[in-house]
Design a protein around this motif. Structure first.
Motif, PDB file in Angstrom:
ATOM      1  N   PHE C  13       0.848  -1.291  -0.022  1.00  0.00           N
ATOM      2  CA  PHE C  13       0.021   0.053  -0.104  1.00  0.00           C
ATOM      3  C   PHE C  13       0.997   1.349  -0.162  1.00  0.00           C
ATOM      4  N   VAL C  18       3.138  -4.603   2.802  1.00  0.00           N
ATOM      5  CA  VAL C  18       2.541  -5.650   3.665  1.00  0.00           C
ATOM      6  C   VAL C  18       2.433  -7.190   3.444  1.00  0.00           C
ATOM      7  N   PRO C  37      -0.122 -12.419  14.500  1.00  0.00           N
ATOM      8  CA  PRO C  37      -0.579 -11.129  15.338  1.00  0.00           C
ATOM      9  C   PRO C  37      -1.238 -10.297  14.556  1.00  0.00           C
ATOM     10  N   SER C  38      -1.929  -9.188  15.125  1.00  0.00           N
ATOM     11  CA  SER C  38      -2.656  -8.299  14.520  1.00  0.00           C
ATOM     12  C   SER C  38      -1.744  -7.389  13.495  1.00  0.00           C
ATOM     13  N   GLY C  39      -2.184  -7.158  12.526  1.00  0.00           N
ATOM     14  CA  GLY C  39      -1.705  -6.263  11.387  1.00  0.00           C
ATOM     15  C   GLY C  39      -0.385  -6.896  10.702  1.00  0.00           C
ATOM     16  N   CYS C  40      -0.498  -8.283  10.711  1.00  0.00           N
ATOM     17  CA  CYS C  40       0.413  -8.917   9.927  1.00  0.00           C
ATOM     18  C   CYS C  40       0.438  -9.159   8.535  1.00  0.00           C
ATOM     19  N   GLY C  41      -0.893  -8.979   8.428  1.00  0.00           N
ATOM     20  CA  GLY C  41      -1.143  -9.252   6.775  1.00  0.00           C
ATOM     21  C   GLY C  41      -2.407 -10.382   6.309  1.00  0.00           C
ATOM     22  N   LYS C  42      -2.843 -10.975   7.447  1.00  0.00           N
ATOM     23  CA  LYS C  42      -3.714 -11.906   7.341  1.00  0.00           C
ATOM     24  C   LYS C  42      -5.088 -11.748   6.330  1.00  0.00           C
ATOM     25  N   SER C  43      -5.644 -10.710   6.963  1.00  0.00           N
ATOM     26  CA  SER C  43      -6.715  -9.961   5.969  1.00  0.00           C
ATOM     27  C   SER C  43      -6.477  -9.792   4.570  1.00  0.00           C
ATOM     28  N   THR C  44      -5.326  -9.117   4.506  1.00  0.00           N
ATOM     29  CA  THR C  44      -4.739  -8.650   3.230  1.00  0.00           C
ATOM     30  C   THR C  44      -4.465  -9.917   2.290  1.00  0.00           C
ATOM     31  N   GLU C 159     -11.825 -14.006  10.396  1.00  0.00           N
ATOM     32  CA  GLU C 159     -11.930 -13.854  11.809  1.00  0.00           C
ATOM     33  C   GLU C 159     -13.686 -14.038  12.012  1.00  0.00           C
ATOM     34  N   HIS C 192      -6.691 -14.673  14.649  1.00  0.00           N
ATOM     35  CA  HIS C 192      -5.321 -14.341  15.248  1.00  0.00           C
ATOM     36  C   HIS C 192      -5.425 -15.205  16.603  1.00  0.00           C
TER      37      HIS C 192
END
Ligand SMILES: Nc1ncnc2c1ncn2[C@@H]1O[C@H](COP(=O)(O)OP(=O)(O)OP(=O)(O)O)[C@@H](O)[C@H]1O
Ligand SMILES: [Mg+2]
Lengths: 286, 749, 358
Positions: C13, C18, C37-44, C159, C192
């Motif tokens: 981005f 990411v 962990p949060s923000g590691c790019g899973k959703s992306t 999630e 997560h």
């Protein structure tokens, strides 16, 4: 209920009643004037008509015009139809043009987006006094003077920017997830926009429509200047005809004003629930 | 590939814009189609009621198909000015002769062929009135006189048996009349009416040589006389036309000075006579001439021909038809119009028209030269100011003279546009180069490609807004560099701006100067927005209380001010603020009656603060529902749990409001407030309709100044455009600064 | 049913990268879980698979077909959003049917599928309600149903349980797995929560900072974490890390506080050149046993005791370090009462790179 809650309630109602009195008082004077047979100039505090009569209302509503072939046209009806036509078309153009633009502004990143937004806000700052004449010359060049289309375009020039602001705010409050879900479900971006975003934004769209409708419905200077055919006049122009060079028929003017505001009041009443949600959802995010 | 499409689109858009611009600039170069015998003649007028009926009947008898349009009086002038140069206007139109000077200047009328005017048949003064010099100075007749209108004295014969010969005699009648009946009434504030008094003192609104006549000893003394009559309550305060009518109609004025139009509003039961205007003793003392009669201004309603009409083969026939003696007689009998033709003079038994005929014989034709247009505003302001006792008459009139000269200043001289063109050319070349350079950067191209889907959603909006909004704005802004009439403008550089910013070389802080008006405008905007917010937010908070009953009823009722056309309600407010007969005074009287207090009725438009307050009240009334609804919407978005969390944390209701609710609705309220401020800054119609700038132009805001320059003063569009550009710059600067400030406070938070 | 593969998938981005080259291989019918962990790019990553974002670089293959440039609607995937994203203007029935309608499925098939999904998920009484009139759990089931009716070859979950209460979460977790097995589709599930990850997954991908740290079966990852991050992330309570340990000069044991823990277990294949190296020692809370106060035992003084029923998690001083130890409840640990424990298994990580040394 505790004593405190009761006191709060009484206070709220008192405050609201004062506000309602303030809101209605001048309107009641217009109503009183519309039904007054003759106005005796005295300073009165309570708006009641003197020598009540329906004559003015009748005079306004029943205006007819004798045609060349002897038949008579119900002029008022025609002009009411014009007003509704022009206003609805203005609102449709305004909202219709604004919806995709507002959606793009709310959802996409693109080159020129912030510049475009700033320009749009800037157009709201420039007083119409200086841009009306060029707009006119342009309409003439396009052969749209003395046409309802020309008038609608004139009104659209104010309703489109407003609707864009209004709707962009509304779309921003709609979660992106909804469209993405639709897209995963098999919709194209455009389908997701039409079948999911638009229905969800309906209240905001309705309210924006109403506002755009109002700007056109109450306007008379442009309408009077642009239109040169009595059968094309809108109601505010007709109303304005009660005010002459030396004198004015205030009672008829007031009666006309009441008739003119009835459709708007009705729309307001129908939309008021949406309005609260719609405007809130929209906000007027600048 | 995609990039190529984007560039094609941009190029196509540019072509459309250029084509439209060219088309518009060529619009006045192309001549309108030449009318032939088959195109129906177009006739425009602003008549209403009986006059309209009579005219329609006459036109019907012409036997040919005609295109007749009755236009609201308020829009008549601007419509003629807009339509005729574009070839869209009427062939013939009926208007007052005093507009001729301006119409000639703007090329809206064609000279009337001598063959169409039977010079022996007309009252001489009416022919004089329509004869004006053309561009090279040769006097010509520009219109055919139709009818004459002037003021005269209406007397209620039930109240007055003898008609006083002199104005001062009305003073003595006060005792003999019932309580609450004014001996005489007229629109004392109007320069048009006052001109009749002035003439008795030997003065005139416009001097022979085109100077301002409403000053000097004659004008001063005439005002002093009116003041005396007002003091003695012989004459009502602040009477406008409607009030004069109502007073006479309801028997509350024994006599009134008014025109023939009054008769149409009088009930059949009212017994009255019309007489010549009386003389004035004081004027006799002043001039040494006796008797010194009041001589009203004479308006000659005339048939005028547009340049387009001059080419129409049937126009002469229609002019003859409309100006024949027969037509004059018919209009006299049907519409009570006093014909300008000698051979259509009223019958000796027609005492009404006879009286007006007598009066017309001694009336002064209104000057038709352009300078007259600049007289009204300063003269009326001075009269109102003096009658309000804000200034000694002499002082007020001196200021009026100043203002007249201000408006009549010659327009700035033409400048050589080469420098501007060079700068424009150079900068657009530079811009194009820069654009070209940037467009070649791969990064930008990639971003452009990524933007393509979005462009598909906005392209039509960009074209529409570009054409309908931005184009006219740019052209409008450019006119700020020009002077002259719309179709003969010439470049003057920044002269308009310099003029405005140097307060037209007057003192920078005098009333009406840009800076003072700006100050008023800022105060106006701030006061409005604060009140809108305070009232709107308070009501919304109360309305969103969960336990409140009748919510939706309140909501609908509180929205009402928004739903009635604002030009109607603004006028209703103006009526309510009338000093003697307004509802506010009615309320004050009721309070006095009930509580035994002695509150004086307030002359709202007499001082800046009360006049400003009247405007403010009206606009707050118009605007609070919007803020209320916006706030209500924003409040629905405040989650309850946050408020509950705060309550659990021990916050008092006030603290919850301040620390939770308000910050949470701020994101919605800020943009609404920004737009609201912009709209209020440019909200001219409330100022225009309610206070009209009273007193003395002090409550005018920038936008109403701009309107005055464009429409009621000398039609200086360039000057008005310069105001518009300055307004734009101020608003743009303010909102940029505001946005910075909001951003900074966000960072701090 | 389809196998999913990504090759060198990158996503940026603006200037922030990411995803930094993701290589996934999910075989047909597998239940793969992405955890991190949060923000590691899973959703992306999930959104890239769904087509909601465009990859900056790399390819995505569904059943061998390159779908990298396909629009979401052309990928035939079903997705359950964290927010559920139910269409507020449609009834539950219409929500379920929408995806099929968009694909112009015949009305009778739509009706049959909706009825079936509603029956499976117990949604029948809710079919004519609008989403605003549903509880959180009911909404979740509608979101599931919407995915189920589609009969897609690939299910994506972002999630889906994070808005539910713990009891419901466990139940729905089981439901999801059941549906997966019933439909036999390939599923990719983002969470997560490592308990969810461990219990659901056939195949677990541990992500951190846009990179796959380790892929494998949950047990394999638990037993053989590839690095310190994975070791710390998988397993609950988290592994104790003791920095500043040293490999003995003969390379045969690791020294902690003067205790030597022999590197003999199969997972520590003592390698050359490790002697005297500074390392980090990893001890899982469950890998301790009580010991007599011998010299090679560690002393442990609990300061906080978390009783979970059969098991107690004790936080306290492990020699001079802070650590957590899990013991059966009947051991009867007491706050402040020092006991002696002996690690039964240990991991050694490179101090600098965090890579597991074996
Ligand atoms: N549209 C975007 N623009 C810029 N950065 C983004 C965008 N979307 C995600 N990111 C960033 O990418 C990184 C990964 O985001 P992602 O949503 O994939 O995290 P996640 O692993 O799903 O975390 P969580 O468990 O909290 O949901 C985050 O640092 C986030 O800030
Ligand atoms: Mg996520």
């Amino acid at each position: 209920m505790t004593a405190r809650a009761i006191a709060n309630n009484v206070l709220s109602h008192a405050l609201l009643l004062v506000a309602v009195a303030f809101a209605l008082y001048p309107v009641l004077w217009v109503v009183a004037l519309a039904f007054s047979g003759d106005s005796v100039p005295t300073a009165r505090a309570i708006p009641v008509p003197t020598a009540p009569t329906m004559d003015h209302l009748r005079e306004v509503v029943l205006t007819t015009r004798a045609d060349a072939d002897g038949a008579s046209t119900w002029l008022f009806g025609q002009q009411l139809a014009n007003s509704l036509l022009v206003s609805i078309a203005t609102a449709l153009v305004g909202v219709g043009v604004a919806i995709p633009v507002a959606y793009a502004l709310a959802r996409f990143e693109f080159v020129g987006k912030s510049g475009g937004m700033a320009t749009l806000l800037a157009t709201q700052m420039f007083p119409a006094v200086a841009s009306a004449v060029p707009l006119f010359i342009m309409l003439e060049a396009m052969g749209l003077l003395n046409t309802r289309t020309g008038l609608i375009l004139c009104y659209a020039s104010t309703s489109v920017p407003f609707a864009i602001f209004q709707l962009r705010g509304a779309f921003e409050t709609i979660p992106v997830d909804l469209e993405e879900a639709a897209m995963v479900d098999g919709a194209s971006r455009f389908e997701a926009f039409v079948r999911v975003v638009l229905p969800v934004a309906k209240p905001a769209i309705a309210v924006t429509f109403l506002f755009a409708f109002m700007t056109a419905y109450n306007e008379f200077i442009l309408a009077a200047t642009l239109l040169s055919d009595e059968s094309m006049f809108t109601l505010p122009v007709v109303l304005q005809r009660f005010i002459g060079e030396y004198d004015a028929q205030w009672e008829a003017f007031a009666a006309g004003a009441l008739v003119v505001s009835i459709p708007v009041m009705a729309l307001f009443y129908l939309l008021q629930k949406h309005m609260v949600a719609g405007l809130g959802a929209g906000g007027v995010k600048g | 590939m995609n990039g190529a499409i984007a560039w094609c689109r941009a190029a196509a858009l540019a072509c459309v814009v250029i084509a439209i611009t060219l088309a518009t600039s060529l619009a006045h170069a192309t001549s309108p189609p030449v009318p032939d015998a088959t195109t129906p003649l177009r006739v425009w007028h602003a008549y209403r009621g009986a006059e309209q009926v009579a005219l329609d009947a006459l036109l019907q008898d012409f036997g040919q198909e005609l295109n007749v349009l009755a236009i609201p009086y308020d829009a008549f002038g601007s419509k003629l000015a807009a339509a005729i140069p574009l070839g869209e206007g009427p062939d013939l139109f009926i208007d007052s002769h005093e507009r001729l000077g301006d119409f000639i200047h703007r090329g809206l009328v064609a000279p009337m062929p001598a063959a169409l005017i039977d010079s022996g048949a007309y009252v001489h003064s009416t022919l004089d009135a329509v004869t004006l010099p053309d561009a090279v100075g040769t006097p010509r007749a520009w219109a055919v006189p139709l009818s004459m209108k002037s003021l005269a004295l209406y007397v209620n014969t039930d109240l007055l048996s003898d008609v006083p010969t002199h104005l001062e005699d009305f003073h003595d009648l006060k005792e003999t009349l019932p309580d609450g009946v004014f001996p005489v009434a007229w629109e004392a504030n109007s320069a048009y009416t006052h001109a009749a008094l002035l003439s008795a003192y030997g003065g005139a609104l416009l001097t022979e040589d085109g100077g301002f006549g409403m000053h000097g000893p004659a004008a001063t003394r005439s005002l002093q006389l009116v003041l005396k009559l007002l003091d003695a309550k012989v004459l009502p305060d602040d009477a406008d036309g409607a009030l004069v009518t109502d007073l006479f109609r309801s028997g509350k004025a024994a006599a009134v000075i008014s025109g023939p139009w009054l008769a149409g509003d009088l009930p059949a039961s009212l017994r009255y006579e019309v007489h010549r205007l009386p003389a004035i003793y004081d004027a006799e003392d002043h001039t040494g001439k006796s008797p010194a009669f009041m001589r009203p201004l004479l308006t000659v309603e005339s048939l005028m021909m547009s340049p387009r009409g001059a080419d129409h083969p049937h126009v002469a026939a229609l002019i003859r038809h409309l100006t024949s003696a027969e037509a004059g007689r018919r209009r006299a009998s049907d519409a009570r119009a006093l014909s300008a033709r000698i051979d259509a003079a009223p019958a000796p038994t027609d005492s009404f028209l006879r009286a007006f005929q007598d009066q017309a014989a001694v009336a002064t034709p209104m000057p038709a030269v352009r300078a007259m247009r600049a007289v009204w505003e300063p003269a009326s302001r001075a009269i109102r100011k003096a009658l309000r006792r804000d200034a000694q008459p002499a002082r007020a009139l001196e200021q009026a003279l100043q203002r007249f000269r201000d408006v009549r200043r010659p327009p700035p001289p033409p400048r050589d546009p080469t420098i501007l063109l060079t700068i424009l050319g150079a900068s657009s070349l530079l811009g194009a180069l820069l654009l070209f350079h940037r467009a070649r950067q791969p990064e930008l191209r990639a971003r452009l490609r990524a933007s393509l889907p979005a462009y598909r959603y906005v392209i039509h909006g960009v074209i529409l807004v570009g054409l309908l909004v931005i184009g006219p704005i740019l052209v409008g802004a450019a006119t700020a560099l020009f002077a002259g009439q719309p179709h003969q403008m010439y470049y003057v550089g920044f002269a308009n701006f310099i003029d405005i910013l140097t307060a037209r070389s007057g003192p920078l802080l005098s009333s009406g100067s840009f800076y003072v008006v700006l100050l008023v405008t800022v105060a106006w905007t701030a006061a409005n927005v604060i009140l809108h917010l305070a009232i709107g937010v308070t009501l919304a908070l109360v309305l969103s209380r969960p336990l409140l009953k009748l919510k939706s009823v309140y909501r609908v009722l509180l929205i009402v001010p928004w739903s009635v056309p604002s030009y109607v309600t603004a006028l209703a407010w103006k009526g309510m603020f009338h000093r003697q007969f307004g509802a506010v005074t009615g309320i004050i009287q009721s309070v006095n009656d009930v509580f035994g207090t002695e509150i004086e009725p307030i002359a709202w438009f007499a001082t800046f603060s009360t006049s400003f307050a009247a405007n403010l009240t009206t606009n707050v009334w118009l605007g609070f529902p919007f803020m209320m609804v916006v706030t209500l919407g924003a409040l629905t978005a405040v989650p309850k749990d946050v408020l509950e969390a705060a309550e659990v944390d021990g916050a008092t209701p006030l603290q919850r409001l301040w620390h939770v609710t308000l910050p949470m609705i701020k994101p919605t309220m800020i943009p609404a407030t920004v737009l609201g401020s912009i709209w209020t800054f440019n909200m001219f119609n409330v100022v225009f309709l309610v206070s009209g700038g009273e007193p003395d132009g002090t409550t005018d805001i920038l936008i109403s100044e701009a309107y005055r320059w464009a429409f009621t003063r000398e039609a200086r569009y360039g000057y008005a455009a310069a105001y518009a550009v300055l307004i734009f710059i101020i608003l743009a600067a303010a909102s940029t600064a505001g946005a910075r400030w909001i951003d900074r406070s966000k960072e701090r938070a | 049913m389809v196998n999913v593969e990504t090759q060198g998938l990158r996503k940026s981005f603006g200037d922030t990268q990411v995803l930094k080259g993701i290589d996934l291989r999910v075989p047909k019918g597998a239940f793969a879980v992405l955890v991190g962990p949060s923000g590691c790019g899973k959703s992306t990553l999930l959104r890239l698979l769904a087509g909601l974002e465009q990859a900056t670089e790399g390819t995505i293959l569904f059943g061998g077909e390159d779908v990298t440039a396909h629009a979401p609607k052309d990928r035939d995937v079903a997705m359950v959003f964290q927010s559920y994203a139910l269409y507020p203007h449609m009834t539950v029935r219409d929500n379920l049917a929408f995806g099929l309608k968009l694909r112009k499925t015949a009305a009778d098939i739509i009706a049959a599928r909706v009825t079936e999904a509603a029956a499976v998920l117990g949604l029948e009484p809710l079919l004519d309600r609008f989403p605003r009139a549903l509880s959180g759990g009911q909404r979740q089931r509608v979101a599931m149903g919407r995915a189920i009716v589609r009969r897609s070859k690939l299910f994506l979950f972002d999630e889906p349980l994070s808005n539910l209460d713990p009891a419901l979460r466990t139940q729905v977790r089981v439901d999801i797995r059941k549906q997966h097995d019933r439909l036999g589709a390939t599923s990719i599930y983002v969470t997560h929560d490592q308990v969810e990850a461990m219990t659901l997954a056939d195949l677990l991908f541990v992500l951190n900072e846009g990179e796959v740290q380790q892929a494998g079966s949950p047990l394999d990852i638990y037993n053989n974490p590839a690095n310190r991050f994975v070791a710390g992330f998988v397993g609950s309570p988290a592994m104790n890390f003791i920095d500043g340990c040293r490999i003995s000069s003969d390379g045969a044991s690791v020294l902690m506080d003067g205790h030597a823990l022999p590197l003999t277990a199969p997972e520590h294949t003592a390698a050359d050149g490790l002697a005297d190296r500074e390392v980090c020692l990893g001890l899982r809370p469950h890998d301790f046993e009580l010991a007599a106060a011998e010299t090679d035992a560690l002393s442990f003084t609990p300061s906080i005791l978390e009783t979970l029923g059969p098991e107690v998690h004790a936080h306290g001083a492990l020699n001079s370090y802070q650590g957590v130890i899990a013991m059966p409840a009947e051991v009867g640990l007491q706050r402040g009462a020092t006991v002696h424990v002996r690690p039964t298994r240990w991991y050694v990580f490179d101090s600098e790179t965090g890579v597991t040394l074996r």
